[in-house]
Every structure is written in C-alpha cells, then in structure tokens.
Enzyme design. Structure first.
Site, PDB file in Angstrom:
ATOM      1  N   PHE A  25      11.225  39.221   2.510  1.00  0.00           N
ATOM      2  CA  PHE A  25      10.042  40.038   2.785  1.00  0.00           C
ATOM      3  C   PHE A  25       9.953  40.474   4.250  1.00  0.00           C
ATOM      4  O   PHE A  25       9.069  41.246   4.608  1.00  0.00           O
ATOM      5  CB  PHE A  25       8.770  39.278   2.395  1.00  0.00           C
ATOM      6  CG  PHE A  25       8.639  39.054   0.909  1.00  0.00           C
ATOM      7  CD1 PHE A  25       8.245  40.076   0.071  1.00  0.00           C
ATOM      8  CD2 PHE A  25       8.931  37.814   0.359  1.00  0.00           C
ATOM      9  CE1 PHE A  25       8.132  39.879  -1.304  1.00  0.00           C
ATOM     10  CE2 PHE A  25       8.813  37.600  -1.011  1.00  0.00           C
ATOM     11  CZ  PHE A  25       8.414  38.633  -1.846  1.00  0.00           C
ATOM     12  N   GLU A  51      12.900  41.495   6.249  1.00  0.00           N
ATOM     13  CA  GLU A  51      13.963  42.390   6.689  1.00  0.00           C
ATOM     14  C   GLU A  51      14.238  43.473   5.644  1.00  0.00           C
ATOM     15  O   GLU A  51      14.148  43.216   4.439  1.00  0.00           O
ATOM     16  CB  GLU A  51      15.249  41.590   6.954  1.00  0.00           C
ATOM     17  CG  GLU A  51      15.091  40.547   8.050  1.00  0.00           C
ATOM     18  CD  GLU A  51      16.361  39.732   8.250  1.00  0.00           C
ATOM     19  OE1 GLU A  51      17.359  39.993   7.531  1.00  0.00           O
ATOM     20  OE2 GLU A  51      16.352  38.834   9.115  1.00  0.00           O
ATOM     21  N   TYR A  57       2.806  21.720  15.865  1.00  0.00           N
ATOM     22  CA  TYR A  57       2.147  22.882  15.274  1.00  0.00           C
ATOM     23  C   TYR A  57       0.822  23.182  15.979  1.00  0.00           C
ATOM     24  O   TYR A  57       0.022  22.277  16.240  1.00  0.00           O
ATOM     25  CB  TYR A  57       1.894  22.670  13.786  1.00  0.00           C
ATOM     26  CG  TYR A  57       3.142  22.649  12.923  1.00  0.00           C
ATOM     27  CD1 TYR A  57       4.373  23.065  13.423  1.00  0.00           C
ATOM     28  CD2 TYR A  57       3.097  22.213  11.603  1.00  0.00           C
ATOM     29  CE1 TYR A  57       5.512  23.044  12.632  1.00  0.00           C
ATOM     30  CE2 TYR A  57       4.228  22.195  10.802  1.00  0.00           C
ATOM     31  CZ  TYR A  57       5.434  22.600  11.327  1.00  0.00           C
ATOM     32  OH  TYR A  57       6.573  22.580  10.551  1.00  0.00           O
ATOM     33  N   SER A  96      10.660  27.677   4.825  1.00  0.00           N
ATOM     34  CA  SER A  96      10.963  29.104   4.704  1.00  0.00           C
ATOM     35  C   SER A  96      11.672  29.401   3.385  1.00  0.00           C
ATOM     36  O   SER A  96      12.748  30.019   3.358  1.00  0.00           O
ATOM     37  CB  SER A  96      11.824  29.579   5.879  1.00  0.00           C
ATOM     38  OG  SER A  96      11.894  30.978   5.944  1.00  0.00           O
ATOM     39  N   PRO A  97      11.083  28.988   2.252  1.00  0.00           N
ATOM     40  CA  PRO A  97      11.778  29.112   0.967  1.00  0.00           C
ATOM     41  C   PRO A  97      11.940  30.548   0.454  1.00  0.00           C
ATOM     42  O   PRO A  97      12.749  30.776  -0.448  1.00  0.00           O
ATOM     43  CB  PRO A  97      10.893  28.292   0.015  1.00  0.00           C
ATOM     44  CG  PRO A  97       9.529  28.348   0.633  1.00  0.00           C
ATOM     45  CD  PRO A  97       9.778  28.311   2.109  1.00  0.00           C
ATOM     46  N   LEU A  98      11.204  31.484   1.013  1.00  0.00           N
ATOM     47  CA  LEU A  98      11.377  32.885   0.610  1.00  0.00           C
ATOM     48  C   LEU A  98      12.381  33.598   1.504  1.00  0.00           C
ATOM     49  O   LEU A  98      12.727  34.762   1.266  1.00  0.00           O
ATOM     50  CB  LEU A  98      10.031  33.625   0.631  1.00  0.00           C
ATOM     51  CG  LEU A  98       8.956  33.046  -0.294  1.00  0.00           C
ATOM     52  CD1 LEU A  98       7.691  33.886  -0.201  1.00  0.00           C
ATOM     53  CD2 LEU A  98       9.447  32.969  -1.740  1.00  0.00           C
ATOM     54  N   GLY A  99      12.852  32.903   2.529  1.00  0.00           N
ATOM     55  CA  GLY A  99      13.884  33.450   3.402  1.00  0.00           C
ATOM     56  C   GLY A  99      13.465  34.728   4.096  1.00  0.00           C
ATOM     57  O   GLY A  99      12.300  34.935   4.442  1.00  0.00           O
TER      58      GLY A  99
END
Length: 291
Positions: free
Chosen positions: A210, A212, A50, A204-207
């Site tokens: 937000f 696409e 990172y 990436s739990p919200l996929g």
C-alpha cells in the site's frame, strides 16, 4: 518449551497509538483497547522507545481505566534501543544490553504499563556487543522475580538466537515479514522457529503493497483482483491470509488504529488460501516462477 503462552492470532501493534501516529487521547485509547479485546485481539505489542519513550505510559493509563482483567490480555514489550530524543541524553542511536539496563528497562515498562508482569519481553534488535551470560543474568532474575513470563527477541537471525541460547532459552522472534518482504522463508529464520517451537510474530505484515507504486505492486494487484472475488475479501485480508498459511504459524502484528481494519484483520484468520493461490501471490511478488 512446554506450556507456552497463548497469544491472539492477530496482535495489536501500539506504535501508532501515541505521538508517533494518531496521538489518541486516554478515552480513545481505552475505547480502542476494549474494542480489540471484545473482538478477539487480546495481545498488545509495545516497545519502550515508541512515542519517544512515552507510549507505554499512555497505554498503561488507558488500561488502568478499563475493567478488563489483566490475566485475560497479553502484554509484550521490548528493550535495548537507546534512541536519540528529548527523553534520553543520547548522542547516537545505539543498543544497551547490560544487565543493569535490561532490568531497569523492564521495571520501567512494568511501571508505565501499570502491570506486575510482562507476558513477553523482547530484545528489540541484535547488538554486535551482546554478551549472552550477562543478558541471561538479567532475564533469569526478572523471571525469578515474576516480572516477565517469557523471553524472546526481535529482528534476530538464527545464529544470533543460537548465541543467546548458549546461556538461556529464547521462546519467540518478532521479525519483518510480508508478501513483499519474504526472505525469512529462505534464510533459516522460520525454519529455526519451527524446529525450536518458537513463537513467530510479523511486524509490517502488509509490507510495501500500500506504500509503493511499482512493477511488483502491479503484478500483485492483478492477482489480488481475482482472489478478492474468489474469497470475498479485501486486499489486506488476502495479504494477511498469505502470511497465516505459513507452517510457522505467524502472528501478524497489525499497526492500524482503525476499528474496521482491525475487525477485517481478525476475519482474515478465517481465510484458508488454496495452495496454488498462495504460490500465485509469491510469484507475483518475486516476478519469476519458483525454481
């Protein structure tokens, strides 16, 4: 796998804390670290790569400035990816899981994070050249020396974990999982976590919700509009609650540095989606009724 470490239900992902994101100053990072801790987020997820191999040191300096006792937080980091950047003389992105490299990488992370031990040390991605016995030598040495407490993997399939477990136990698997990336519920990954009592973590739990604007998002948005009123919650909280309902007891790794969004993520743990609401979201995401 008895006496496992207890990680906070919401985990703070630090990938965007440094040069790959908000590029927080030491003061800002110390403040954010303290804010997370005060609001029940005690687990912090890192990886050596990172920030082009710079984030761990920045976080370590911020952690050193804080007055929070080490034993009250859990530090996770990963190794194995050889990234092409100015910090490494690599010609191509690849993976290195040799004994010497694993030990060197763990010790480097300890130094950068300014800690004597890592709560969880992960292999970042599977390599086709993994040799379980050599990996086990490195991990068992690090555990014997008290430098790592638990060993796990990230982005591994059940068969790849089984390969490693021919030589040593694997206590956790951190994978991509969300309403819009739900295949792990069907390919055996989460079955493996439940059967073997592995800690499951989701990056990436919200996929893509937000990110696409497509037919899938429109279907999900329609359901969310109704559920947001019902549960008095925002879209991200409902999406996290959907993850949290899975019997695998997934720990979402939340990448935001926004304090309000972090607090909202913690509140999402209080939402218990009703069974049909959970399936309404699944059907909206997949675009068809369940079989």
């Amino acid at each position: 796998m008895k006496n496992k470490i207890s990680y906070s239900k919401i985990i703070a992902g630090t990938m965007t804390w440094g040069s790959w994101g908000k590029n927080l100053t030491k003061k800002e990072m110390t403040d954010l670290f303290g804010y997370c801790f005060e609001n029940g987020i005690t687990t912090f997820d890192h990886a050596d790569i990172y920030g082009g191999y710079e984030n761990e040191e920045a976080f370590g300096n911020a952690f050193f400035q804080s007055s929070i006792p080490r034993e009250q937080v859990q530090l996770i980091t990963k190794c194995g990816i050889q990234y092409v950047c100015k910090a490494r003389d690599n010609n191509v992105k690849h993976y290195d899981y040799s004994k010497d490299y694993i030990v060197w990488s763990a010790e480097r992370s300890l130094s950068k994070l300014k800690t004597d031990y890592l709560d969880l040390f992960l292999l970042h991605r599977p390599s086709p050249l993994m040799q379980p016995d050599e990996i086990a030598e490195a991990i068992l040495y690090l555990q014997k020396e008290g430098k790592i407490r638990e060993f796990g993997v990230s982005n591994f399939s059940p068969s790849q974990i089984n390969l490693l477990e021919s030589a040593l136990p694997v206590t956790a698997n951190q994978v991509e999982f969300s309403l819009t990336s739900e295949k792990l519920m069907y390919d055996g990954t989460f079955d493996d976590c439940i059967i073997h009592n592995r800690t499951a973590m989701a990056w990436s739990p919200l996929g893509s919700y937000f990110r696409e604007d497509n037919k899938r998002r429109k279907r999900i948005k329609k359901v969310l509009k109704r559920l947001k009123k019902k549960y008095k919650a925002d879209s991200s909280q409902i999406l996290l609650a959907w993850i949290l309902k899975h019997p695998c007891h997934v720990h979402p790794v939340v990448g935001t540095t926004n304090k309000e969004r972090l607090m909202a993520s913690v509140r999402a743990t209080e939402i218990d989606l009703e069974l049909e609401d959970w399936f309404l979201l699944l059907v909206a995401s997949q675009g068809h009724k369940v079989p």
